[in-house]
Design an enzyme around this catalytic site. Structure first.
Site, short mmCIF file in Angstrom:
data_model
loop_
_atom_site.label_atom_id
_atom_site.label_comp_id
_atom_site.label_asym_id
_atom_site.label_seq_id
_atom_site.Cartn_x
_atom_site.Cartn_y
_atom_site.Cartn_z
N ARG A 59 0.84 -1.20 0.00
CA ARG A 59 0.00 0.00 0.00
C ARG A 59 0.87 1.24 0.00
O ARG A 59 1.78 1.38 0.82
CB ARG A 59 -0.90 0.01 1.24
CG ARG A 59 -1.83 -1.18 1.23
CD ARG A 59 -2.91 -1.08 2.28
NE ARG A 59 -3.74 -2.28 2.20
CZ ARG A 59 -4.74 -2.55 3.02
NH1 ARG A 59 -5.05 -1.70 3.99
NH2 ARG A 59 -5.44 -3.65 2.88
N ARG B 156 2.08 0.84 10.44
CA ARG B 156 1.65 1.24 9.10
C ARG B 156 2.83 1.13 8.15
O ARG B 156 3.76 1.93 8.20
CB ARG B 156 1.12 2.68 9.15
CG ARG B 156 0.35 3.12 7.91
CD ARG B 156 -0.23 4.51 8.07
NE ARG B 156 -1.13 4.58 9.21
CZ ARG B 156 -2.44 4.31 9.15
NH1 ARG B 156 -2.98 4.01 8.01
NH2 ARG B 156 -3.18 4.39 10.23
N GLU C 276 -6.84 -1.09 15.26
CA GLU C 276 -7.43 -1.97 14.26
C GLU C 276 -6.47 -3.08 13.84
O GLU C 276 -5.31 -2.84 13.52
CB GLU C 276 -7.81 -1.14 13.03
CG GLU C 276 -8.42 -1.99 11.94
CD GLU C 276 -8.73 -1.18 10.68
OE1 GLU C 276 -8.84 0.06 10.78
OE2 GLU C 276 -8.86 -1.79 9.60
N SER D 116 -10.66 -6.00 9.67
CA SER D 116 -11.85 -5.30 9.21
C SER D 116 -12.65 -6.29 8.39
O SER D 116 -12.13 -6.88 7.44
CB SER D 116 -11.42 -4.10 8.35
OG SER D 116 -12.53 -3.29 8.06
N ARG E 216 0.60 -6.52 12.42
CA ARG E 216 0.02 -5.91 13.62
C ARG E 216 -0.19 -6.94 14.71
O ARG E 216 -0.11 -6.62 15.90
CB ARG E 216 -1.29 -5.21 13.27
CG ARG E 216 -1.05 -3.94 12.48
CD ARG E 216 -2.30 -3.09 12.32
NE ARG E 216 -2.00 -1.90 11.53
CZ ARG E 216 -2.88 -0.96 11.22
NH1 ARG E 216 -4.14 -1.07 11.65
NH2 ARG E 216 -2.53 0.08 10.51
#
Length: 428
Positions: A266, A281, A353, A356, A394
């Site tokens: 990403r 991130r 988070e 999702s 994560r």
RNA sequence: GGAGAGGUGGCAGAGUGGUUGAAUGUACCUGACUCGAAAUCAGGCGUAGGUGCAAGCCUACCGAGGGUUCGAAUCCCUCCCUCUCCGCCA
């Protein structure tokens, strides 16, 4: 993509629901384009019908050996008029398609209306954050002596790339294996290995394109532009979901449940400045993804199940988490309803988070033209769901921080020990 | 990377400019025959869109996109994909 008939029939209703997710649908523009399309299409088709019948006459006349010159003269001026109409219609259709492709999905009625993440609804908390009898460290400080190497990552590839070494690398691998095994053996998913580079059509299918090209890494072959744009996947949701693109499935094939472990790339162009420290991130991270292709009647039940499958991983790892129902303003582009799972990170003293899980309804299926033969023998769009189960990087962060000991070592969660040759403690 | 062959309906497979949305076979559905089944016979059987209360009528689609033509599955161009052989590579 929404059903254009839904917009034709209930334009204001759809616009009102899209407004709850902060999308302003230009209803006047849509209505005007639609009206224009209708008259133009009718006119074009009339001309086409005329051309077809005259051309047919020419064929018949020729077969009878008659002179076709008079009929040819008749069609002469038809040609230019038709070409102009066809071109105008194509242009108009393209405009409508582009407009339609940029409209987000309509939230399900069970989704709370809200502006942003502050209005998300907490569903439950699982586990109790541990009380530490010592000064705790974050994963960056904990990881450094264990093999979490940001400097080398930066040297190789720049900011937001990380090298894992030794025990941490192995722990990372163990986490992915554990997740994949759990989903395949306990939750009934088929394990899939997928390409990491995809064509732009696949990205259109799942909704990353055309709107979110800036978040993607585009690749070239031999440094040259090719006719088909290709990108690194930002999630294996793209490849797993697109496995049924263009298919007409048999009803008894549903549900299809797929899982894959893959890297995700990403560019996150808009996120610079957030989470700059550590590996929260990254431009590249690993994720185990779950995707379900289901009958439309079953998709909201499937969302509960799929979310439960992600929760199960956190529970087996004994990591405290909370489950949040996203409000209309915080949902992703293609989702009708989304649960986020947030894992407890003691060093940040907050939940972050880690998964999702979304029901995309027919949104992706319509873009991909993924259908099944329903009970009446009619082709009907399937519903698609996806969820992280879980983000591996994560999860690694969460394990390091939650399982840290006073001496800087990490207790290995019981569920992971079989994947680490029985190792109980990770130390430098 | 080089050379060649090819992409047509669920599948197989005709079709090289004119009533071809597409022969034929097969699969599938309905009906007849049968106690029932098989076999046989008859009929039906693609997708998307427009229009209409409806029956229907109309348009587009033969890998994708352009072009030639009154008319394209058929001719031309570009691209994508598949297969075969050679080279290279893990």
């Amino acid at each position: 993509m929404l059903d254009i008939n839904q917009l034709r029939n209930d334009l204001d209703g759809v616009a009102a629901r899209l407004k709850t997710r902060k999308f302003d649908l230009d209803t006047a523009a849509f209505a005007a384009l639609e009206a224009e399309r209708k008259t133009l299409q009718t006119a074009t088709q009339e001309l086409q019908a005329k051309r077809n019948s005259v051309s047919k006459q020419i064929g018949q006349a020729k077969a009878r050996g008659e002179d076709v010159a008079p009929i040819l003269a008749e069609v002469e001026n038809l040609k230019g008029e038709l070409a102009a109409k066809e071109a105008a219609l194509t242009e108009l259709q393209d405009k409508l398609d582009a407009l339609l492709a940029g409209i987000p999905n309509v939230p399900h009625e069970s989704v709370p209306v809200g502006r942003d993440e502050t209005e998300n609804q907490e569903i439950l908390r699982w586990g109790t954050p541990r009380q530490f009898g010592f000064e705790i460290k974050d994963h960056v400080d904990l990881g450094a002596p264990l093999g979490l190497d940001f400097e080398t990552g930066a040297k190789l590839s720049g900011a937001r790339f990380t090298v894992l070494r030794g025990g941490v690398a192995r722990l990372h691998r163990a986490l992915a294996q554990f997740m994949l095994n759990t989903h395949t053996t306990e939750h009934g998913y088929e394990e899939i290995y997928t390409p990491y580079i995809v064509n732009d059509t696949a990205l259109f299918g799942t909704g990353q394109l055309p709107k979110f090209a800036a978040d993607m890494f585009k690749v070239t072959r031999g440094g040259e532009e090719s006719a088909v744009d290709q990108y690194l996947i930002s999630t294996s949701e793209i490849t797993l979901t697109n496995t049924v693109a263009g298919d007409i499935l048999k009803a008894e094939q549903l549900p299809i449940k797929l899982t894959a472990h893959s890297p995700c790339f990403r560019s996150e162009a808009g996120s610079y400045g957030r989470d700059v420290r550590g590996m929260i991130r990254q431009h590249q991270f690993d994720k185990v993804e779950m995707v379900q292709i289901v009958h439309p009647d079953a998709s909201f039940d499937a969302l509960e199940q799929l979310t439960g499958h992600a929760e199960r991983i956190l529970q087996l790892l004994e990591l405290p988490y909370r489950k949040v129902l996203l409000c209309t303003g915080d949902m992703g582009f293609g989702s009708t309803k989304t649960y986020d799972l947030e894992v407890w990170l003691p060093a940040q003293n907050t939940y972050r988070e880690i998964s999702s899980c979304s029901n995309m309804g027919a949104f992706q299926a319509r873009r991909m033209q993924a259908r099944f033969k329903n009970e009446n023998g009619k082709n009907e769009l399937v519903h698609t769901l996806n969820g992280s189960g879980l983000a591996v990087g994560r999860t690694l962060v969460a394990v390091l921080e939650n399982y840290q000991n006073a001496d800087g070592s990490i207790t290995v969660p019981a569920a992971l020990r079989p994947y680490l040759g029985g190792l109980a403690t990770l130390q430098a």
